[in-house]
Design a protein around this motif. Structure first.
Motif, PDB file in Angstrom:
ATOM      1  N   ASN A   9     122.469 -23.202  24.624  1.00 38.66           N
ATOM      2  CA  ASN A   9     122.774 -22.876  23.225  1.00 38.66           C
ATOM      3  C   ASN A   9     123.059 -24.149  22.446  1.00 38.66           C
ATOM      4  N   ALA A  10     122.185 -25.108  22.563  1.00 44.35           N
ATOM      5  CA  ALA A  10     122.301 -26.371  21.833  1.00 44.35           C
ATOM      6  C   ALA A  10     120.890 -26.816  21.481  1.00 44.35           C
ATOM      7  N   GLY A  11     120.785 -27.543  20.390  1.00 48.99           N
ATOM      8  CA  GLY A  11     119.479 -28.047  20.018  1.00 48.99           C
ATOM      9  C   GLY A  11     118.947 -28.992  21.084  1.00 48.99           C
ATOM     10  N   HIS A  12     117.667 -28.860  21.397  1.00 42.83           N
ATOM     11  CA  HIS A  12     117.088 -29.708  22.428  1.00 42.83           C
ATOM     12  C   HIS A  12     115.582 -29.849  22.213  1.00 42.83           C
ATOM     13  N   THR A  13     115.049 -30.879  22.841  1.00 46.85           N
ATOM     14  CA  THR A  13     113.619 -31.125  22.827  1.00 46.85           C
ATOM     15  C   THR A  13     113.108 -31.009  24.246  1.00 46.85           C
ATOM     16  N   ILE A  14     112.028 -30.292  24.431  1.00 45.21           N
ATOM     17  CA  ILE A  14     111.429 -30.159  25.762  1.00 45.21           C
ATOM     18  C   ILE A  14     110.660 -31.428  26.081  1.00 45.21           C
ATOM     19  N   ILE A  15     110.961 -32.012  27.230  1.00 45.25           N
ATOM     20  CA  ILE A  15     110.313 -33.248  27.678  1.00 45.25           C
ATOM     21  C   ILE A  15     109.132 -32.946  28.606  1.00 45.25           C
TER      22      ILE A  15
END
Length: 92
Positions: A9-15
């Protein structure tokens, strides 16, 4: 480094995605040593964490583990664990 079977439940970028495999061969007198899957899962988790760090990730989400007993006709049994997950970088 965090690891979760769920989303975060946090902003993230998929690597990207990483996978890892661990196995152990059972001797003839160890054919019922299925508790060794716990050890293999821990080894696989360490490998996944290392691979996620190499991709500069902050954690892994959607982590899954598959366990299998492999019978080879001329050799003892193998216990095999395959793990995989999505590497993410948390937004700052």
């Amino acid at each position: 480094m965090f690891m979760s079977t769920e989303e975060v439940n946090a902003g993230h970028t998929i690597i990207g995605i990483v996978s890892a495999t661990s196995r152990i061969m059972l001797a003839a007198d160890e054919i019922d040593q299925y508790q060794m899957f716990d050890q293999l899962i821990e080894e696989t988790k360490q490998k996944l964490t290392k691979r996620a760090k190499l991709k500069d990730g902050d954690g892994l989400i959607g982590v899954h583990f598959n366990t299998e007993v492999v019978n080879v006709s001329v050799a003892p049994k193998f216990l095999v664990v395959v793990g995989y997950g999505t590497v993410v970088k948390l937004d700052k």
